[in-house]
Design an enzyme around this catalytic site. Structure first.
Site, mmCIF file in Angstrom:
data_model
loop_
_atom_site.group_PDB
_atom_site.id
_atom_site.type_symbol
_atom_site.label_atom_id
_atom_site.label_comp_id
_atom_site.label_asym_id
_atom_site.label_seq_id
_atom_site.Cartn_x
_atom_site.Cartn_y
_atom_site.Cartn_z
ATOM 1 N N GLY A 142 13.026 64.335 43.713
ATOM 2 C CA GLY A 142 12.360 64.231 45.017
ATOM 3 C C GLY A 142 12.775 65.334 45.972
ATOM 4 N N TYR B 33 8.373 59.666 53.875
ATOM 5 C CA TYR B 33 8.328 61.070 53.462
ATOM 6 C C TYR B 33 8.615 62.029 54.616
ATOM 7 C CZ TYR B 33 6.601 59.367 49.053
ATOM 8 O OH TYR B 33 6.514 58.718 47.846
ATOM 9 N N MET B 34 8.367 61.536 55.857
ATOM 10 C CA MET B 34 8.574 62.444 56.998
ATOM 11 C C MET B 34 10.037 62.840 57.171
ATOM 12 S SD MET B 34 5.960 60.719 59.637
ATOM 13 C CE MET B 34 6.265 61.876 60.934
ATOM 14 N N ILE B 35 10.955 61.946 56.741
ATOM 15 C CA ILE B 35 12.372 62.289 56.961
ATOM 16 C C ILE B 35 12.907 63.249 55.900
ATOM 17 C CG2 ILE B 35 12.838 60.114 58.166
ATOM 18 C CD1 ILE B 35 14.466 59.282 55.645
ATOM 19 N N ARG B 36 12.178 63.410 54.807
ATOM 20 C CA ARG B 36 12.718 64.322 53.782
ATOM 21 C C ARG B 36 11.891 65.597 53.629
ATOM 22 N NH1 ARG B 36 11.336 61.726 47.762
ATOM 23 N NH2 ARG B 36 9.367 62.796 47.656
ATOM 24 N N THR C 111 18.641 64.706 37.627
ATOM 25 C CA THR C 111 18.688 66.147 37.350
ATOM 26 C C THR C 111 20.052 66.546 36.789
ATOM 27 O OG1 THR C 111 17.216 66.469 39.213
ATOM 28 C CG2 THR C 111 18.354 68.418 38.393
ATOM 29 N N GLY D 284 10.417 63.760 35.313
ATOM 30 C CA GLY D 284 10.140 63.711 33.873
ATOM 31 C C GLY D 284 10.155 65.107 33.253
ATOM 32 N N ASP E 236 19.135 60.291 49.266
ATOM 33 C CA ASP E 236 19.743 58.956 49.338
ATOM 34 C C ASP E 236 21.265 58.983 49.467
ATOM 35 O OD1 ASP E 236 17.193 58.068 49.008
ATOM 36 O OD2 ASP E 236 17.449 57.323 46.966
ATOM 37 N N MET F 69 14.081 55.561 53.442
ATOM 38 C CA MET F 69 14.357 55.730 52.012
ATOM 39 C C MET F 69 15.738 55.201 51.646
ATOM 40 S SD MET F 69 12.592 59.169 50.689
ATOM 41 C CE MET F 69 10.841 59.176 50.373
HETATM 42 N N1 LIG Z 1 19.254 60.828 31.580
HETATM 43 C C1 LIG Z 1 18.574 61.963 31.706
HETATM 44 N N2 LIG Z 1 18.705 62.953 30.779
HETATM 45 C C2 LIG Z 1 18.024 64.117 30.904
HETATM 46 N N3 LIG Z 1 17.193 64.393 31.931
HETATM 47 C C3 LIG Z 1 17.019 63.461 32.869
HETATM 48 C C4 LIG Z 1 17.689 62.209 32.817
HETATM 49 N N4 LIG Z 1 17.330 61.490 33.901
HETATM 50 C C5 LIG Z 1 16.455 62.250 34.588
HETATM 51 N N5 LIG Z 1 16.278 63.435 33.984
HETATM 52 C C6 LIG Z 1 15.380 64.514 34.426
HETATM 53 O O1 LIG Z 1 15.839 65.005 35.690
HETATM 54 C C7 LIG Z 1 14.718 65.302 36.523
HETATM 55 C C8 LIG Z 1 14.858 64.619 37.870
HETATM 56 O O2 LIG Z 1 15.197 63.255 37.719
HETATM 57 P P1 LIG Z 1 14.750 62.162 38.804
HETATM 58 O O3 LIG Z 1 13.276 62.175 38.936
HETATM 59 O O4 LIG Z 1 15.405 60.897 38.450
HETATM 60 O O5 LIG Z 1 15.272 62.740 40.190
HETATM 61 P P2 LIG Z 1 16.746 63.004 40.688
HETATM 62 O O6 LIG Z 1 17.255 64.263 40.133
HETATM 63 O O7 LIG Z 1 17.580 61.788 40.410
HETATM 64 O O8 LIG Z 1 16.516 63.235 42.232
HETATM 65 P P3 LIG Z 1 16.214 62.173 43.389
HETATM 66 O O9 LIG Z 1 16.740 60.841 42.936
HETATM 67 O O10 LIG Z 1 16.911 62.706 44.566
HETATM 68 O O11 LIG Z 1 14.737 62.179 43.555
HETATM 69 C C9 LIG Z 1 13.482 64.874 35.774
HETATM 70 O O12 LIG Z 1 12.832 66.020 35.290
HETATM 71 C C10 LIG Z 1 13.992 63.998 34.646
HETATM 72 O O13 LIG Z 1 13.222 64.093 33.477
HETATM 73 O O1 LIG Z 2 7.664 59.265 45.758
HETATM 74 P P1 LIG Z 2 8.626 60.183 45.115
HETATM 75 O O2 LIG Z 2 8.420 61.614 45.435
HETATM 76 O O3 LIG Z 2 8.767 59.952 43.661
HETATM 77 O O4 LIG Z 2 10.057 59.890 45.746
HETATM 78 C C1 LIG Z 2 10.477 58.682 46.271
HETATM 79 C C2 LIG Z 2 11.939 58.460 45.977
HETATM 80 O O5 LIG Z 2 12.703 59.632 46.079
HETATM 81 C C3 LIG Z 2 13.877 59.407 46.850
HETATM 82 O O6 LIG Z 2 13.682 60.031 48.075
HETATM 83 C C4 LIG Z 2 15.094 60.027 46.207
HETATM 84 O O7 LIG Z 2 15.393 59.432 45.006
HETATM 85 C C5 LIG Z 2 13.967 57.878 46.976
HETATM 86 O O8 LIG Z 2 14.600 57.473 48.152
HETATM 87 C C6 LIG Z 2 12.543 57.474 46.890
HETATM 88 O O9 LIG Z 2 12.396 56.191 46.345
#
Ligand SMILES: Nc1ncnc2c1ncn2[C@@H]1O[C@H](COP(=O)(O)OP(=O)(O)OP(=O)(O)O)[C@@H](O)[C@H]1O
Ligand SMILES: O=P(O)(O)OC[C@H]1O[C@](O)(CO)[C@@H](O)[C@@H]1O
Ligand SMILES: [Mg+2]
Length: 540
Positions: A186, A459-462, A277, A250, A305, A348
């Site tokens: 995100g 979404y406005m805060i991020r 990530t 993903g 978060d 969020m």
């Molecule tokens: N266990 C994992 N192993 C490998 N890749 C992963 C795994 N979990 C998530 N990813 C990959 O990391 C990327 C980001 O993951 P995710 O959408 O969960 O966001 P995040 O990095 O946790 O950020 P945020 O929670 O702040 O939105 C995606 O491309 C996802 O496929």
């Molecule tokens: O709608 P999106 O872009 O998947 O992101 C929403 C999520 O991303 C975050 O901002 C970060 O994980 C969460 O607080 C929220 O649930």
């Protein structure tokens, strides 16, 4: 590391270590978790010769008997088994004394762990104008940052991380560096600042000119275009929210990504993203290590978060809390101007209520804050309805802040759970649910007219650019990541630990989620500030 056993190599003090000697001591070299040595120096030289990367190192002054589990390792909760490997020379066996000071270094991997013959080069910062009069340009290999700074007089020294910063020697010739940057997950205020400062840091500090932006997150490595990045191109991107590289969820395919890294001749990978990530970054690092590539993998933790473990705070969080004030303020103005105004602001926070908690603490206009970590209930004594009615009676208005992950037990349908492309649960809207419940209660049970204002600024805060504090913070993160990669560290995440920037093993920040601890003082401070119910004493 396996959670079920901890294999330990104990090195005897004052031994002229030779590679073959070490190997002969190790009965199970493939499963070593902890290295105990007699001094930090021995530890640092020894680690370079080992055929594996132990996750924890611990210098100790002398040895008498084998350490107990509690003596050697402060994070006891992870260990369910203890299987030390006794290291012996012909004339002595080695163990730990009672006067052990309990120092543990949770180290990050280094490229020389699997490429022992990598050449080094003097760090170009030695001749940098920027560092010309800095007293200690380079961070000593013995500088560490303590994980816990509140300690008791006799407590063990505890866990430490390597201090971040430039090292005297680098493991890349600047003209041979081909770096890439990718942003995933995100949005978060400050991503563009981190991108900008990685590019400028590589270029201005190390003379690196070859920097690629991978577009569209992890999947971008194999399915999207790249863009050349230079200080000129990134010059004013910090003024914009979002990420100029775009992001995605993903699409993490480790082999395809590492194949692509190899095909493009990339040797430094900077990965900006949250917990998911960082898990992806760890998988990339492991594959790079398996293929024994001269590629440094550096993670920069990002999440609105603030749910990333170990580090003090994630970048953009401060900006988000500040931006949330505008929504709370709007809710307050609205409900103050009408009869029996009830304002609800949804913020969020999937699993962690930090944004809601800090926005509430900062605002003073919030009557009640609901977070995922603290279950609440609506009806009866000590419930939310009773509290709202009481505040309406006293003040004629009430403002509630609810984190998106709060009260999910009321709205989630486990049987029909939806997930996003990364596998994160899509949470049903607690704000809408709460709004409806409160409206119904006052209309049908209390027969009382209320004026409901529901504000969802999620979404406005991020989506905003980072504030001054976060901009500076992002600069430190980016420069630390660059110094770490140039110094040959890999598989690390950067971040402040007790205000000092450190290199933290990636797995350390992904193995747990940072949540608001109700038993810590901060939540108590909030309760003392709002005087809201604790929801701890539900009478059935
Ligand atoms: N266990 C994992 N192993 C490998 N890749 C992963 C795994 N979990 C998530 N990813 C990959 O990391 C990327 C980001 O993951 P995710 O959408 O969960 O966001 P995040 O990095 O946790 O950020 P945020 O929670 O702040 O939105 C995606 O491309 C996802 O496929
Ligand atoms: O709608 P999106 O872009 O998947 O992101 C929403 C999520 O991303 C975050 O901002 C970060 O994980 C969460 O607080 C929220 O649930
Ligand atoms: Mg996440």
């Amino acid at each position: 590391m396996s959670n079920s056993n901890l294999n330990i190599l104990v090195s005897p003090p004052k031994i002229p270590w030779k590679k073959h000697l070490i190997h002969s001591f190790i009965q199970k070299p493939y499963s070593m978790d902890l290295l105990l040595t007699s001094s930090p120096n021995l530890q640092f030289s020894l680690i370079k010769t080992l055929p594996f990367s132990p996750r924890f190192h611990k210098p100790i002054s002398s040895f008498n008997s084998f350490p107990t589990k509690s003596q050697i390792y402060s994070r006891k909760s992870l260990i369910t088994g203890y299987y030390p490997i006794r290291a012996q020379t012909s004339d002595q066996s080695t163990t730990l004394t009672d006067d052990d000071d309990g120092f543990v270094l949770e180290d990050v991997p280094h490229l020389t762990n699997f490429l022992p013959d990598l050449p080094t080069y003097p760090n170009p910062l030695e001749y940098s104008q920027a560092y010309a009069i800095v007293k200690n340009t380079f961070v000593s290999s013995e500088d560490v940052v303590a994980h816990q700074i509140v300690v008791q007089k006799n407590s063990p020294k505890g866990v430490h991380f390597r201090r971040a910063g430039p090292r005297e020697k680098v493991y890349f010739k600047p003209e041979e560096v081909r770096a890439c940057i990718v942003t995933c997950g995100g949005l978060c205020p400050g991503i563009n600042t981190v991108i900008r400062e990685i590019v400028c840091g590589l270029n201005y500090m190390y003379g690196v000119h070859n920097i690629l932006g991978i577009e569209g997150g992890y999947r971008g490595f194999y399915s999207r275009n790249t863009m050349e990045l230079s200080p000129k191109i990134v010059n004013d991107i910090h003024k914009r929210g979002g990420t100029i590289l775009q992001t995605s969820r993903g699409g993490h395919d480790t082999n395809k990504i590492v194949d692509n890294i190899q095909d493009r001749g990339i040797n430094q990978v900077y990965i900006i993203g949250g917990d998911g990530t960082q898990k992806g970054a760890s998988a990339i690092y492991k594959e790079v290590e398996k293929r024994r590539l001269h590629v440094a993998v550096a993670g920069v933790p990002k999440t609105i978060d603030n749910d990333i473990a170990v580090i003090d705070k994630s970048f953009g969080f401060d900006t988000a809390v500040e931006e949330a004030q505008r929504a709370i303020n709007a809710a307050h103005v609205e409900v103050e101007s009408v009869e029996n105004g009830v304002g609800i602001v949804k913020l969020m926070g999937r699993y962690s209520g930090f944004i809601a908690m800090f926005a509430t603490l900062a605002s003073r206009d919030v009557d009640c804050c609901l977070i995922p970590e603290s279950p609440f209930y609506l009806e009866g004594q000590g419930g939310l309805f009773e509290f709202i009615q009481q505040r309406l009676k006293e003040n004629r208005h009430v403002v509630i802040v609810v984190a998106e992950g709060a009260g999910q037990e009321y709205v989630s349908d486990n049987a029909n759970e939806e997930k996003d492309a990364s596998g994160n649960k899509l949470l049903p809207d607690i704000g809408q649910w709460l709004t409806q419940k409160i409206k119904n209660h006052f209309a049908t049970v209390k027969k009382m007219a209320i004026n409901m204002k529901y504000i969802d600024p999620t979404y406005m805060i991020r989506a905003v650019p980072s504030n001054a504090y976060d901009n500076i913070y992002c600069t430190l993160l980016a420069q630390s990541a660059v110094h770490g990669a140039m110094a040959g560290f890999s598989g690390f995440t950067v971040g402040p630990v007790n205000s000092r920037h450190a290199y933290i093993p990636i797995e350390r920040v992904t193995e747990a989620t940072n949540v608001v601890k109700l038993t810590d003082r901060m939540w108590a401070r909030l309760l003392a500030s709002t005087n809201q119910p604790t929801f701890l004493n539900k009478h059935e």
